[in-house]
Design an enzyme around this catalytic site. Structure first.
Site, PDB file in Angstrom:
ATOM      1  N   ARG A   1       0.835  -1.213   0.000  1.00 57.82           N
ATOM      2  CA  ARG A   1       0.000   0.000   0.000  1.00 57.82           C
ATOM      3  C   ARG A   1       0.860   1.248   0.000  1.00 57.82           C
ATOM      4  NH1 ARG A   1      -4.372   1.204   4.165  1.00 57.82           N
ATOM      5  NH2 ARG A   1      -2.732   0.717   5.661  1.00 57.82           N
TER       6      ARG A   1
ATOM      7  N   SER B   1       6.963  -4.405   7.778  1.00 59.49           N
ATOM      8  CA  SER B   1       6.387  -5.275   8.823  1.00 59.49           C
ATOM      9  C   SER B   1       7.133  -6.596   8.975  1.00 59.49           C
ATOM     10  CB  SER B   1       4.909  -5.529   8.522  1.00 59.49           C
ATOM     11  OG  SER B   1       4.229  -4.309   8.408  1.00 59.49           O
TER      12      SER B   1
ATOM     13  N   ASP C   1       4.619  -2.245  11.289  1.00 57.21           N
ATOM     14  CA  ASP C   1       3.186  -1.954  11.181  1.00 57.21           C
ATOM     15  C   ASP C   1       2.523  -1.888  12.558  1.00 57.21           C
ATOM     16  OD1 ASP C   1       3.601  -4.668  11.602  1.00 57.21           O
ATOM     17  OD2 ASP C   1       1.980  -5.315  10.299  1.00 57.21           O
TER      18      ASP C   1
END
Length: 925
Positions: free
Chosen positions: A531, A595, A649
């Site tokens: 993203r 992450s 994250d």
């Protein structure tokens, strides 16, 4: 002369009335019976008094009543009297729900009833063989339910040892022997067929189950016929003779033995004692001998003999037929009390007595029958009142509505028995509304239904049971304690190298305070989707956040390719994003959410320790991912300022929630992967210099257990998943709880169950054998309360399976077990972090907010309350969790979710749960 005759008649009348007065029980006497029955019920349930209790309260190991989904073909045996039945029962579920039965009745000769046990069971098997021949089913191995209507002590649904014979049976070498084993041995001796004996049941339990199939409120079964007995659904926590506290189990009261300890001697008459002394089991089943059809006729006969001897009946003449035990059958009571014409009575009695009878005689006989049957109904009513009151109190209700399933010729055929029974219950249990429903063949249909329910229950629990170990058998507290020790190991410079929970400093030293503003780019790489977000934070009237986002796929060949290809792909996606949003000429600060476990020495540097979540890009582990990304972006010629921060994250989740709630100091991810971060005191972080203030620690808790600490709670399914993963032996905790692995865990369990014939009729399709075919999103769909079963059918159909209704229920149960374990384990580790925060602050009660993100948490229908329930484990330490905007009604599930901690949370927990989902991760704080 007339006066003398009148006086004689009055004297005779008084003597008759005085004799029958002993059978008349007033309200106070019935209350005493009710209360004594309640005492005996409780004594039978308690381990310390069970052996001396007259009401044995035998566990039936039936844990559920039918829910309408039962289906299939079953064999049922019904042994409870002089006749023995064999049945085939076909059950259909769904809209056309129905039960069809085919049966034959076989006589049990008297010499076999009182012969040897081997002779009895050989005779039973001979009858089964004849029936299977008749039905053409000798080569079919059907599941079998065995209705054995005698007191049995059960240790399982298919294990029952005969306590004592009743109803005229006296076969030797049976008492204290398992009747299922005796039946199996007899089948082996005959060596003509085989049967799958699933359940041995009492006729009372069968009656309850038959009625429950039609009426879900039915939780009591009553037999009022040749014998007398009751069963009901009791809370497991009250049954001390069986391990376990959760749920309910049907208890077969065997209330026929009530009074064997002398507690009802005050209401027994000399006629009751004569009947008892002349029976095969003198001193036993005293309540049954006052209430059941096997003995009521004999009580009447004893009274008639007494009245005749005293010259009050039949002109004082006792004929041979009247001297014969058993000649006056209980069915005569029903017939006599139904007749209005005394002339008809006279004819019947003359035939019975072989002498003439007067009209007065017939009236007296009718009164005797009425007194005996009325008392029997009242006593059954008093016993039933004790049971419904106990159920009401178990549930803490002001008023109870419940249904009793009833079977037995006395209840069905006697003209007044049912009315007197209901009136007595209504009078003695005024806070209960009790409905009585006639059972349709509880011994046959009921046995088949119990077999169907037992097969479903056993199939569901047999293979999923190991997954229940952490929250129940091992306790979440132990898991919490182990994780707490790992946190401390990871923080210590001496033990960090060997710690599984790495406790990585993130160099994020504070949470947002509300003054932040600006225009930023956020990159989010943590799974198969990548993203990119543009985030604008402004302060015009109030602080607002605006976001524009694009999602890009990360192909499998890039995930497993070279690091250069991976970061070139990220840079290419960033260029595309900036062009689409017309910002390619702007130099915006960038925050990078990466992450995966990284070691950081500053905010804009992150050395990848190890790949997780199926990533295997080469040349990245041990490298600074910020430098790799900077290099790829510059190679593409994108204009931007340098990357300001690389964050996990989990940290991004905590910071996003902290933007809205300044008390947020913990972040957790429950999605494709799982992780947690929290704000730790600098004085405890030995890996970083300085003692002042706080810093966010990325725990990387997915590796918890990599040192073998969780081996005692891992299952064979967990080990299979680990062996087939890209990083065997690593991230073991994550493989037990995260969305990446839960679907595969369910698939492995389903394959195992199918191979053992517990699912899909033993059929295994190629799709079901294909790794990854059962996705975690399927678990969320299947566990939805309304459409879950239809979703299960649809998903299984895509796997090439044609599931039955039972299959769908079993699959739903497996999904629930897997997801509940996941949420419970996450809750235990989160609880360890929260207790550490409380200790760090030296406060008696911690109030904090936890920011949560992840598809599993957001999409799974039960994850929120399961996680919430598990965190209640820390309530004893005085922690309050404030997760804003969770519906308050979910607080009611706390006691259900965390059985080991149910007592603690009520006093110590003050919580509302939050669904703080991080919408924009990676802002460069």
């Amino acid at each position: 002369m007339v006066t003398a005759v009148a006086q004689r008649l009055l004297s005779q009348r008084k003597q008759v009335d005085d004799t029958l007065a002993h059978f008349s029980l007033n309200r106070d006497q019935l209350r005493v019976v009710r209360d004594k029955m309640r005492v005996e019920l409780e004594r039978g349930l308690r381990k310390d008094s069970h052996s001396s209790a007259s009401v044995k309260m035998l566990p039936a190991f039936v844990f559920q009543t039918p829910d309408g989904t039962e289906r299939g073909k079953y064999l049922a045996l019904d042994l409870g009297g002089t006749n023995f039945r064999v049945l085939v029962v076909k059950i259909r579920s769904g809209i056309r729900k129905s039960v069809r039965m085919y049966n034959k009745i076989y006589a049990i000769p008297h010499e076999i009833m009182q012969g040897t046990g081997e002779e009895l069971f050989d005779h039973i098997v001979h009858c089964i063989s004849d029936f299977l021949d008749y039905m053409g089913m000798k080569n079919t191995r059907l599941p079998l339910g065995f209705t054995f209507s005698f007191p049995c002590r059960q240790t399982g649904i298919d294990k029952g040892s005969l306590v004592s014979w009743t109803k005229g049976f006296k076969a030797t070498d049976c008492e204290d022997h398992d009747v299922v084993d005796m039946l199996r041995d007899a089948i082996k001796r005959r060596n003509e067929f085989d049967l799958d004996i699933v359940a041995v049941v009492n006729d009372t339990v069968g009656t309850m189950m038959t009625c429950a199939y039609e009426d879900s409120k039915c939780e009591i079964g009553l037999i009022a016929g040749t014998g007398s007995n009751v069963c009901y659904m009791e809370d497991m926590r009250n049954i001390e003779t069986v391990e376990g506290d959760e749920g309910q189990m049907c208890v077969n009261t065997e209330w026929g033995g009530f009074g064997e300890n002398g507690c009802i001697e005050d209401i027994r008459t000399k006629f009751d004692r004569e009947v008892d002394e002349g029976s095969l089991n003198s001193g036993k089943q005293r309540f049954e001998k006052m209430t059941s059809g096997m003995y009521l006729g004999e009580i009447v006969r004893q009274i008639l003999i007494d009245l005749t001897k005293r010259g009050l009946l039949f002109r004082g003449r006792i004929t041979e037929p009247l001297k014969t035990r058993g000649i006056f059958e209980t069915k005569f009571l029903s017939q006599i009390e139904r007749f209005i014409s005394t002339y008809t009575l006279i004819i019947a009695l003359m035939h019975l007595q072989s002498l003439g009878s007067t009209c007065d005689d017939s009236i007296i006989v009718k009164e005797v029958c009425g007194a005996v049957s009325h008392r029997a109904a009242q006593l059954c009513g008093a016993g039933m009142a004790a049971i419904v009151e106990k159920i009401r109190e178990n549930r803490g209700l002001e008023h109870l509505e419940i249904t009793v399933g009833v079977d037995g010729t006395l209840y069905k055929l006697h003209p007044h028995f049912s009315r007197v029974l209901k009136d007595t219950v209504r009078d003695l249990a005024p806070k209960c509304t009790v409905s009585f429903v006639l059972s349709e063949d509880g011994s046959g249909k009921g046995a088949a239904l119990i077999t169907a329910v037992a097969r479903r229950y056993c199939g569901q629990h047999r293979l999923s049971r190991p997954l229940l170990q952490p929250p129940f058998d091992y306790t979440l507290l132990e898991i919490m304690s182990r994780f707490r020790r790992e946190l401390e190991k990871g923080l210590s410079q001496d033990t960090n190298p060997t710690a599984t929970v790495k406790m990585l400093p993130t160099f994020v030293r504070s949470i947002p305070d509300g003054t932040e503003k600006g225009d930023f780019i956020a990159l989010d790489l943590g799974g198969s989707n990548f993203r990119i977000l543009r985030v604008k934070v402004s302060h015009e009237k109030k602080q607002t956040v605006q976001m524009e986002t694009e999602i890009y796929d990360t192909p499998e060949d890039i995930i497993h390719g070279s690091g250069t290809r991976l970061f070139d792909h990220v840079a290419e996606c960033l260029g595309d994003f900036m062009e689409k949003h017309k910002i390619k000429d702007k130099k915006l600060p960038v925050g990078f959410t990466f992450s995966f476990p990284c070691a950081q020495t500053k905010l804009d540097e992150g050395i990848l320790l190890t790949w997780t979540k199926r990533f295997k890009a080469s040349g990245v582990e041990g490298m600074d991912v910020v430098k790799l990304l900077n290099k790829a972006i510059k190679k593409r010629g994108v204009r931007f300022t340098d990357i300001m921060a690389v964050v996990n994250d989990t940290v991004g989740t905590m910071m996003t929630c902290g933007f809205d709630d300044h008390r947020c100091e913990v972040g957790i991810i429950i999605g494709t992967g799982t992780n947690a971060c929290y704000m730790e005191e600098m004085r405890h972080i030995e890996l970083v210099e300085g003692d002042e203030g706080r810093m966010c620690i990325n725990t990387e808790w997915g590796a918890f257990g990599d040192d073998g600490m969780l081996e005692d709670i891992r299952t064979d399914f967990d080990r299979d998943i680990d062996r087939g993963s890209l990083n065997p032996g690593k991230q073991l905790f994550e493989k037990m709880v995260s969305g990446m692995y839960m679907g595969e865990l369910v698939r492995l369990i389903l394959v195992k169950m199918a191979r053992e014939g517990l699912l899909f009729e033993g059929r295994i399709t190629p799709e079901l054998l294909t790794k990854g075919k059962f996705e975690t999103k399927h678990i969320s769909a299947i566990e939805k309360s309304k459409e879950g079963l239809s979703k299960a059918k649809e998903i299984l159909a895509r796997l090439g399976v044609e599931p039955s209704a039972d299959d769908c229920i079993a699959v739903q149960h497996v999904c629930a077990i897997v997801s509940f374990r996941s949420a419970s384990l996450v809750a235990a580790t989160l609880a360890a972090i929260l207790t550490r925060l409380k200790d760090n602050k030296h406060v008696p009660r911690l109030k904090t907010t936890v920011g949560i993100d992840g598809s599993l948490y957001k999409m799974h229908p039960q994850c929120v309350w399961c996680l919430m329930g598990g965190v209640v484990a820390v309530a004893f330490a005085g922690i309050s969790l404030i997760y804003s905007s969770l519906p308050v009604c979910l607080l009611g599930t706390l006691g259900v979710c965390t059985k080991p901690f149910a007592g603690w949370y009520q006093n110590a927990m003050s919580a509302s749960f939050s669904r703080k989902v991080a919408a924009a991760k990676g802002l460069p704080w």
